[in-house]
Design an enzyme around this catalytic site. Sequence first.
Site, PDB file in Angstrom:
ATOM      1  N   PRO A   1     -16.440  -3.091   2.694  1.00  0.00           N
ATOM      2  CG  PRO A   1     -16.370  -2.323   4.909  1.00  0.00           C
ATOM      3  CD  PRO A   1     -15.340  -2.531   3.731  1.00  0.00           C
TER       4      PRO A   1
ATOM      5  CE1 TYR B   1      -3.918  -1.853   2.947  1.00  0.00           C
ATOM      6  CE2 TYR B   1      -3.275  -2.964   0.405  1.00  0.00           C
ATOM      7  CZ  TYR B   1      -4.059  -2.705   1.761  1.00  0.00           C
ATOM      8  OH  TYR B   1      -5.009  -3.424   1.477  1.00  0.00           O
TER       9      TYR B   1
END
Length: 237
Positions: free
Chosen positions: A204, A56
Amino acid sequence: MLYRELGTTGLQVSAIGMGTWNIGNQWGQIDETTALATIRSAFDSGVNIFDTAESYGIPSGLSEERLGKALVGIRDRTHLVTKIGRWGRRTGQTVPMTTVDMIRLCTHASLYRLQTDYIDVLLCHEGKIEDPSIYLAGFEQLKAAGTIRAYGISTDHLDVLKRFNADQTCSVVEVDYSLLSRNPEQEFLPYCQEHGIGVLVRGPLHKGLLSGQYSTETRFTDAVRSEWYESDRSHEN
Ligand SMILES: NC(=O)c1ccc[n+]([C@@H]2O[C@H](COP(=O)([O-])OP(=O)(O)OC[C@H]3O[C@@H](n4cnc5c(N)ncnc54)[C@H](OP(=O)(O)O)[C@@H]3O)[C@@H](O)[C@H]2O)c1
Protein backbone atom coordinates in the site's frame (compact mmCIF):
# COMPACT_ATOMS: atom_id res chain seq x y z
CA MET A 1 -9.54 1.46 14.05
CA LEU A 2 -12.18 0.66 11.46
CA TYR A 3 -13.38 -2.94 11.20
CA ARG A 4 -15.26 -4.51 8.31
CA GLU A 5 -16.18 -7.94 6.94
CA LEU A 6 -13.52 -9.39 4.61
CA GLY A 7 -15.57 -10.13 1.50
CA THR A 8 -18.22 -12.70 2.47
CA THR A 9 -15.94 -14.69 4.82
CA GLY A 10 -17.75 -13.53 7.95
CA LEU A 11 -14.38 -12.38 9.37
CA GLN A 12 -14.57 -8.90 10.96
CA VAL A 13 -11.12 -7.53 10.26
CA SER A 14 -9.31 -4.27 10.97
CA ALA A 15 -9.06 -2.01 7.92
CA ILE A 16 -5.29 -1.86 8.49
CA GLY A 17 -3.52 -5.18 8.83
CA MET A 18 0.08 -6.01 9.63
CA GLY A 19 2.33 -7.54 6.96
CA THR A 20 5.17 -9.67 8.34
CA TRP A 21 7.42 -10.10 5.30
CA ASN A 22 10.07 -8.06 7.08
CA ILE A 23 9.63 -9.47 10.59
CA GLY A 24 11.81 -12.51 9.79
CA ASN A 25 15.15 -10.81 8.99
CA GLN A 26 14.66 -10.67 5.22
CA TRP A 27 14.75 -6.87 5.26
CA GLY A 28 17.75 -6.70 7.60
CA GLN A 29 18.18 -8.24 11.05
CA ILE A 30 15.42 -7.74 13.64
CA ASP A 31 16.00 -9.25 17.08
CA GLU A 32 13.25 -11.54 18.40
CA THR A 33 12.20 -9.25 21.25
CA THR A 34 11.68 -6.32 18.88
CA ALA A 35 9.83 -8.52 16.40
CA LEU A 36 7.39 -9.86 19.00
CA ALA A 37 6.91 -6.41 20.57
CA THR A 38 6.13 -4.91 17.14
CA ILE A 39 3.40 -7.49 16.52
CA ARG A 40 1.89 -6.99 20.02
CA SER A 41 1.92 -3.22 19.63
CA ALA A 42 0.04 -3.58 16.34
CA PHE A 43 -2.53 -5.71 18.18
CA ASP A 44 -2.73 -3.19 21.02
CA SER A 45 -3.39 -0.51 18.38
CA GLY A 46 -6.43 -2.39 17.10
CA VAL A 47 -4.92 -4.50 14.30
CA ASN A 48 -6.54 -7.96 14.27
CA ILE A 49 -5.43 -9.32 10.87
CA PHE A 50 -1.85 -10.46 10.26
CA ASP A 51 -0.45 -11.42 6.85
CA THR A 52 2.43 -13.88 6.51
CA ALA A 53 3.69 -16.72 4.33
CA GLU A 54 5.56 -20.03 4.80
CA SER A 55 8.43 -18.59 2.75
CA TYR A 56 8.90 -15.36 4.71
CA GLY A 57 12.04 -15.15 6.81
CA ILE A 58 15.64 -16.28 6.97
CA PRO A 59 15.45 -19.19 7.46
CA SER A 60 12.14 -19.73 5.66
CA GLY A 61 9.23 -19.89 8.11
CA LEU A 62 10.78 -17.53 10.67
CA SER A 63 8.05 -14.90 10.16
CA GLU A 64 5.32 -17.51 10.86
CA GLU A 65 7.23 -18.73 13.94
CA ARG A 66 7.58 -15.23 15.37
CA LEU A 67 3.93 -14.43 14.61
CA GLY A 68 2.90 -17.65 16.36
CA LYS A 69 4.93 -16.74 19.45
CA ALA A 70 3.62 -13.17 19.55
CA LEU A 71 -0.04 -14.23 19.36
CA VAL A 72 0.10 -16.74 22.23
CA GLY A 73 -2.84 -15.93 24.51
CA ILE A 74 -4.60 -13.70 21.94
CA ARG A 75 -4.86 -16.04 18.93
CA ASP A 76 -8.64 -16.24 19.18
CA ARG A 77 -8.90 -12.43 18.94
CA THR A 78 -6.93 -12.30 15.69
CA HIS A 79 -7.21 -13.45 12.07
CA LEU A 80 -4.24 -15.14 10.41
CA VAL A 81 -3.57 -15.03 6.67
CA THR A 82 -0.76 -17.23 5.34
CA LYS A 83 0.35 -18.38 1.91
CA ILE A 84 1.82 -21.60 0.55
CA GLY A 85 3.57 -22.43 -2.71
CA ARG A 86 6.91 -20.61 -2.48
CA TRP A 87 8.72 -22.69 0.14
CA GLY A 88 12.41 -23.02 -0.67
CA ARG A 89 12.34 -20.73 -3.73
CA ARG A 90 15.28 -18.74 -2.37
CA THR A 91 17.36 -21.83 -1.61
CA GLY A 92 16.28 -23.90 -4.60
CA GLN A 93 14.83 -26.58 -2.32
CA THR A 94 11.20 -26.22 -3.39
CA VAL A 95 8.24 -28.47 -2.53
CA PRO A 96 6.52 -29.68 -5.74
CA MET A 97 2.88 -28.64 -5.28
CA THR A 98 1.74 -31.52 -7.50
CA THR A 99 -0.61 -33.42 -5.17
CA VAL A 100 -3.26 -32.57 -2.60
CA ASP A 101 -1.03 -34.20 0.02
CA MET A 102 1.69 -31.60 -0.69
CA ILE A 103 -0.87 -28.84 -0.08
CA ARG A 104 -1.84 -30.50 3.20
CA LEU A 105 1.83 -31.07 4.16
CA CYS A 106 2.73 -27.38 3.73
CA THR A 107 -0.44 -26.21 5.50
CA HIS A 108 0.17 -28.42 8.52
CA ALA A 109 3.75 -27.16 8.72
CA SER A 110 2.41 -23.58 8.80
CA LEU A 111 -0.05 -24.54 11.57
CA TYR A 112 2.88 -25.87 13.62
CA ARG A 113 5.00 -22.72 13.13
CA LEU A 114 1.99 -20.47 13.87
CA GLN A 115 1.15 -22.49 17.01
CA THR A 116 -2.51 -22.78 15.99
CA ASP A 117 -4.94 -25.49 14.88
CA TYR A 118 -6.65 -23.37 12.23
CA ILE A 119 -5.85 -20.69 9.67
CA ASP A 120 -8.42 -17.98 8.90
CA VAL A 121 -7.36 -17.39 5.27
CA LEU A 122 -5.00 -19.62 3.26
CA LEU A 123 -3.72 -18.23 -0.03
CA CYS A 124 -2.01 -19.79 -3.03
CA HIS A 125 1.29 -17.91 -3.33
CA GLU A 126 1.80 -18.65 -7.01
CA GLY A 127 0.59 -15.44 -8.65
CA LYS A 128 0.91 -16.70 -12.23
CA ILE A 129 -0.37 -20.25 -11.77
CA GLU A 130 -1.79 -21.79 -14.96
CA ASP A 131 -3.69 -24.73 -13.45
CA PRO A 132 -4.87 -24.15 -9.84
CA SER A 133 -6.83 -27.44 -9.64
CA ILE A 134 -4.49 -29.10 -7.11
CA TYR A 135 -4.64 -26.07 -4.80
CA LEU A 136 -8.43 -25.87 -5.12
CA ALA A 137 -8.86 -29.58 -4.32
CA GLY A 138 -6.47 -29.30 -1.35
CA PHE A 139 -8.06 -26.11 -0.02
CA GLU A 140 -11.56 -27.63 -0.25
CA GLN A 141 -10.37 -30.65 1.75
CA LEU A 142 -8.72 -28.44 4.39
CA LYS A 143 -11.86 -26.28 4.63
CA ALA A 144 -14.09 -29.36 5.05
CA ALA A 145 -11.73 -30.52 7.83
CA GLY A 146 -12.00 -27.11 9.59
CA THR A 147 -8.25 -26.52 9.21
CA ILE A 148 -8.87 -23.33 7.22
CA ARG A 149 -11.84 -20.97 7.35
CA ALA A 150 -11.49 -19.45 3.86
CA TYR A 151 -9.09 -19.51 0.94
CA GLY A 152 -7.92 -17.58 -2.08
CA ILE A 153 -4.86 -16.48 -4.04
CA SER A 154 -2.22 -13.76 -4.11
CA THR A 155 -2.06 -12.43 -7.66
CA ASP A 156 -2.10 -9.19 -9.68
CA HIS A 157 -3.45 -10.96 -12.77
CA LEU A 158 -7.21 -10.97 -13.45
CA ASP A 159 -7.00 -13.99 -15.78
CA VAL A 160 -5.31 -15.99 -13.00
CA LEU A 161 -7.95 -14.87 -10.49
CA LYS A 162 -10.80 -15.82 -12.87
CA ARG A 163 -9.31 -19.30 -13.36
CA PHE A 164 -8.88 -19.69 -9.59
CA ASN A 165 -12.49 -18.56 -9.08
CA ALA A 166 -13.95 -20.72 -11.87
CA ASP A 167 -16.31 -22.45 -9.39
CA GLN A 168 -16.98 -19.24 -7.42
CA THR A 169 -15.08 -20.63 -4.40
CA CYS A 170 -12.38 -17.95 -4.07
CA SER A 171 -13.11 -15.86 -0.95
CA VAL A 172 -10.01 -13.63 -0.75
CA VAL A 173 -7.37 -12.16 -3.06
CA GLU A 174 -4.15 -10.31 -2.18
CA VAL A 175 -3.14 -7.73 -4.80
CA ASP A 176 -0.51 -5.03 -5.20
CA TYR A 177 -2.34 -1.69 -5.05
CA SER A 178 -1.24 1.83 -4.17
CA LEU A 179 -1.36 5.40 -5.45
CA LEU A 180 1.61 4.44 -7.66
CA SER A 181 0.08 1.19 -8.97
CA ARG A 182 -3.60 1.79 -9.70
CA ASN A 183 -4.12 -0.83 -12.45
CA PRO A 184 -6.43 -2.93 -10.25
CA GLU A 185 -9.01 -0.15 -10.41
CA GLN A 186 -9.61 -0.94 -14.10
CA GLU A 187 -11.10 -4.47 -14.03
CA PHE A 188 -9.54 -6.37 -11.09
CA LEU A 189 -11.27 -4.64 -8.16
CA PRO A 190 -14.65 -4.36 -9.98
CA TYR A 191 -14.46 -8.15 -10.60
CA CYS A 192 -13.79 -8.74 -6.88
CA GLN A 193 -16.72 -6.52 -5.92
CA GLU A 194 -19.03 -8.28 -8.39
CA HIS A 195 -18.06 -11.71 -7.02
CA GLY A 196 -17.92 -10.79 -3.31
CA ILE A 197 -14.18 -11.52 -3.09
CA GLY A 198 -12.44 -9.88 -0.13
CA VAL A 199 -9.36 -7.83 -1.06
CA LEU A 200 -6.11 -7.63 0.93
CA VAL A 201 -3.87 -4.85 -0.36
CA ARG A 202 -0.15 -5.53 -0.43
CA GLY A 203 2.40 -2.79 -1.08
CA PRO A 204 0.00 0.00 0.00
CA LEU A 205 2.96 2.33 0.48
CA HIS A 206 4.50 1.18 -2.81
CA LYS A 207 7.35 -0.45 -0.98
CA GLY A 208 7.80 2.57 1.27
CA LEU A 209 8.00 5.20 -1.47
CA LEU A 210 4.70 6.71 -0.33
CA SER A 211 5.79 6.77 3.31
CA GLY A 212 7.88 9.91 2.93
CA GLN A 213 10.79 8.11 4.61
CA TYR A 214 12.73 7.51 1.43
CA SER A 215 14.02 9.60 -1.48
CA THR A 216 15.39 8.90 -4.94
CA GLU A 217 18.79 8.56 -3.34
CA THR A 218 17.72 5.84 -0.90
CA ARG A 219 19.54 2.56 -1.39
CA PHE A 220 18.82 -0.50 0.75
CA THR A 221 21.38 -3.16 1.60
CA ASP A 222 19.13 -6.07 2.57
CA ALA A 223 18.37 -9.01 0.33
CA VAL A 224 14.78 -7.96 -0.47
CA ARG A 225 14.93 -4.19 -0.86
CA SER A 226 18.41 -3.82 -2.40
CA GLU A 227 16.86 -4.15 -5.85
CA TRP A 228 13.72 -2.15 -5.00
CA TYR A 229 14.59 1.16 -6.45
CA GLU A 230 16.95 -0.19 -9.12
CA SER A 231 14.23 -1.37 -11.51
CA ASP A 232 11.34 0.75 -10.20
CA ARG A 233 11.77 4.27 -11.61
CA SER A 234 8.16 5.23 -10.73
CA HIS A 235 9.39 7.22 -7.71
CA GLU A 236 10.89 9.79 -10.12
CA ASN A 237 7.39 10.77 -11.26
N1 LIG B 1 2.88 -11.81 -3.00
C1 LIG B 1 2.39 -11.34 -1.90
O1 LIG B 1 1.36 -11.77 -1.49
C2 LIG B 1 3.06 -10.19 -1.19
C3 LIG B 1 4.11 -9.48 -1.79
C4 LIG B 1 4.63 -8.37 -1.10
C5 LIG B 1 4.12 -8.04 0.16
N2 LIG B 1 3.13 -8.79 0.71
C6 LIG B 1 2.59 -8.46 2.05
O2 LIG B 1 2.31 -7.06 2.12
C7 LIG B 1 3.00 -6.51 3.27
C8 LIG B 1 3.33 -5.05 3.01
O3 LIG B 1 3.70 -4.82 1.69
P1 LIG B 1 5.15 -4.31 1.27
O4 LIG B 1 5.96 -4.77 2.33
O5 LIG B 1 5.42 -4.72 -0.10
O6 LIG B 1 5.24 -2.81 1.25
P2 LIG B 1 4.53 -1.47 1.76
O7 LIG B 1 3.65 -1.80 2.89
O8 LIG B 1 3.99 -0.75 0.61
O9 LIG B 1 5.79 -0.68 2.28
C9 LIG B 1 6.53 -1.17 3.31
C10 LIG B 1 7.60 -0.14 3.59
O10 LIG B 1 7.00 1.06 4.01
C11 LIG B 1 7.62 1.56 5.20
N3 LIG B 1 6.54 1.86 6.15
C12 LIG B 1 5.59 1.03 6.53
N4 LIG B 1 4.76 1.64 7.40
C13 LIG B 1 5.20 2.89 7.53
C14 LIG B 1 4.76 4.01 8.29
N5 LIG B 1 3.70 3.94 9.09
N6 LIG B 1 5.45 5.12 8.22
C15 LIG B 1 6.53 5.18 7.44
N7 LIG B 1 7.01 4.16 6.70
C16 LIG B 1 6.34 3.05 6.74
C17 LIG B 1 8.47 0.45 5.75
O11 LIG B 1 9.70 0.99 5.97
P3 LIG B 1 10.66 0.51 7.15
O12 LIG B 1 10.36 -0.94 7.42
O13 LIG B 1 11.97 0.70 6.53
O14 LIG B 1 10.34 1.40 8.26
C18 LIG B 1 8.54 -0.56 4.63
O15 LIG B 1 9.80 -0.51 4.01
C19 LIG B 1 4.19 -7.43 3.45
O16 LIG B 1 4.74 -7.41 4.76
C20 LIG B 1 3.57 -8.79 3.16
O17 LIG B 1 2.88 -9.26 4.30
C21 LIG B 1 2.58 -9.84 0.05
